[in-house]
Structures are given as structure tokens and as C-alpha cells.
Scaffold this motif. Structure first.
Motif: not given
Length: 320
Positions: A214-234
Motif C-alpha cells: 500500500r505504501e509503494i502504491a501510494a508513492e507510485t501513483l504520483a509517478r503514473t500521473g493518474a488524474a482519477d487517483a485523488g479520491g482513493r489517495l484521500i
């Protein structure tokens, strides 16, 4: 003016190598060290020979010494040492393989990717990883079905270093591997891609049972530039592990998700100073005016690094 010749201070390589014929293992070990000190390519055949010395201490020294050299001959000698009866020698050879930089050094390692010993297979994949040979992709994908998790983990790393879009299905599949170590490697490797498929796989990993995934996923999402990741990151801001929350904060800042300010602001009162520092920095990066009310309450945080980030964030918000 005379110009010194390379390695002349260390003596003649052939003369030094005569010590490998000494009956005393201690003398042979010192000879290996002396050969390594020359840094001369001419020492490689002698060091390769020393990897098969009768004495384990000599073989160990030779496996370590070869880390300072490069090329197919070095790779072949180290690969042969992976099956050494002495575990220390085998591990030293495995570590030295990671120092290879010449892409041609991968050639002799390909044959060891299907060796009957899992340790040898794993080490061979470690050795070819940073060499980034396109031919590595097919055996690495095949190895994702290996019975040994350490082999699958290194195979995923090879695929990740290649950074080829065609490898996405294999990496996404590896995100569901039974081994947490393999899933960690796969999720991290997906960071090279901006494909929605990669982003969705990383987002799904935020629900992984393993907190490090989960930690790695949270960090990796910024590198993917996923525009729809905000809600899940919150949602990840309330993870039971603050380390996951910290990486989610960092990614929300990089992605500049304004909707996260309300959930992120209260974390400025968290007991972990590293997290408070990241929250202040992320709020500054997001640059939304609503963050100012949170930041102003913590200008006197007891941690100097947190105070520095809080004041920087306030300054940036006022500028904007």
C-alpha cells in the motif's frame, strides 16, 4: 616530463598472479587482493581462475574482487560461482553480478535463467536487471510462473527496468502474486507508465493486505500521473500505518489534488513529525487557499523542519 603508465605502481599482473600457485591459501588470497588492486583487465582471467580455487576463502575473495571488473568473462566466472558449495561464496558472486554495467555481460547469464537451483536463477536475473537487454523480457515474463518467489521478484524487477509498454499485462498480473515481495516489486515497476491500465492496477494495490504494498502504491501513483487517483489517495490518508499516509500525502501534493486539503489539514497535528512535515509541504504544493487556516495554527510546531515547511507553504499560498 615522464608519463606514468596505468597500474605500474601495483606491479606486473603476470608476476603477481604467480602467487596463485602457492601452496598456502593465505598467500593465494592475498594474491587475489593484489590482482584486484591493479584494476587491470589483464587480471580478469586470473581472478576467474581463483573463483575455482580449492580454498573457500580464496574463492570468496575472488568473487568479491570481480565486482570491480566488467564484461562477459567476469559474468561467466561469477555465474559459475553461484553454485559454490560455500554459501558465502555463492552470495558474494550474486552480489558482484549486480555491479555489471556492460550490456554484453548479460550474454553468459541468459543460460542460467533456467538453472535447476532457484538461487542461481534469482541471481542471474539480478545480474541482467540493470543491463536492460530487450532479450531479457521474454524469459522474465516466463519466470513470473516460477515456483520460487525470489525468482519471480527479480524477474519483475527485470521487466520494470526495461520500461516497455508491452510488459504492462505481465506487471499488472504480478500485482496479484501470492508473494508480498513480488507485488511490491510489480507495483513499483508500474510507475514508468502513464497508461490508465497501470494506474488502475496501482490504485487497486492501495487495498492490498500488505501495508508495504500500500505504501509503494501510494508513492507510485504520483509517478503514473493518474488524474482519477485523488479520491482513493484521500481514503489512504486514514490508513492504519502512518507510512502509507505519508506517501499518500506526498502524491496528493504532487498531483495537486485540491479536494484533499480538508482531509489533510488535520494531519498537521499528527504525533509523527515526518508526516507533519510532508503535510505542510503538500499543502503548499497544492496551493489551495483553504489550507491557510490549517497552516496558521502550526507556525510554532515543536519540530524545526515542520515549522520551516509550514512557513514556506504559507508564503507560497499568499503569493498565489
Amino acid at each position: 616530463m615522464s608519463v606514468s603508465k596505468p597500474f605500474e605502481d601495483f606491479g606486473d599482473v603476470e608476476a603477481i598472479a604467480e602467487g596463485l600457485d602457492d601452496r598456502d591459501p593465505g598467500t593465494r588470497r592475498v594474491t587475489v587482493m593484489d590482482l584486484a588492486d591493479t584494476a587491470a583487465p589483464e587480471a580478469i582471467p586470473y581472478l576467474s581462475r581463483a573463483v575455482a580455487d580449492p580454498a573457500p576463502e580464496v574463492r570468496l575473495q575472488a568473487a568479491i574482487a570481480l565486482s570491480g571488473f566488467d564484461g562477459p568473462e567476469v559474468a561467466a566466472a561469477l555465474a559459475g560461482a553461484l553454485s559454490d558449495a560455500d554459501e558465502a561464496v555463492a552470495r558474494a558472486a550474486s552480489d558482484s553480478l549486480c555491479e555489471l554495467k556492460d550490456p554484453k555481460a548479460a550474454d553468459p547469464l541468459f543460460a542460467f535463467l533456467t538453472h535447476d537451483k532457484p538461487f542461481v536463477r534469482m541471481s542471474a536475473f539480478r545480474g541482467i536487471k540493470e543491463l536492460r537487454r530487450p532479450e531479457s523480457l521474454k524469459p522474465a515474463v516466463t519466470a513470473l510462473g516460477d515456483a520460487d518467489a525470489s525468482v519471480r521478484e527479480q524477474a519483475v524487477a527485470v521487466i520494470g527496468w526495461l520500461k516497455l509498454e508491452e510488459s504492462l499485462p505481465a506487471l499488472i498480473s504480478a500485482c496479484r502474486d501470492p508473494s508480498p515481495a513480488v507485488r511490491r516489486s510489480a507495483v513499483s515497476a508500474l510507475g514508468f507508465s502513464t497508461s490508465p491500465h497501470a494506474a488502475h492496477a496501482v490504485i487497486a494495490a492501495l487495498d492490498d493486505a500488505d501495508w508495504i504494498v500500500r505504501e509503494i502504491a501510494a508513492e507510485t501513483l504520483a509517478r503514473t500521473g493518474a488524474a482519477d487517483a485523488g479520491g482513493r489517495l484521500i481514503r489512504a490518508l486514514s490508513d492504519e500505518y502512518w507510512q502509507v499516509t505519508l506517501k499518500a500525502v506526498r502524491s496528493l501534493g504532487k498531483l495537486r489534488v485540491a479536494e484533499s486539503v480538508a482531509a489533510m489539514g488535520p494531519l498537521l497535528a499528527h504525533e509523527t513529525s515526518n508526516l507533519r512535515k510532508e503535510v505542510a509541504g503538500a499543502l503548499g504544493e497544492i496551493g489551495h487557499a483553504s489550507a491557510l487556516a490549517f497552516l496558521q495554527k502550526h507556525v510554532d510546531d515543536p519540530d524545526p523542519d515542520v515549522r520551516k515547511n509550514v512557513r514556506w507553504a504559507i508564503g507560497r499560498l499568499r503569493e498565489e
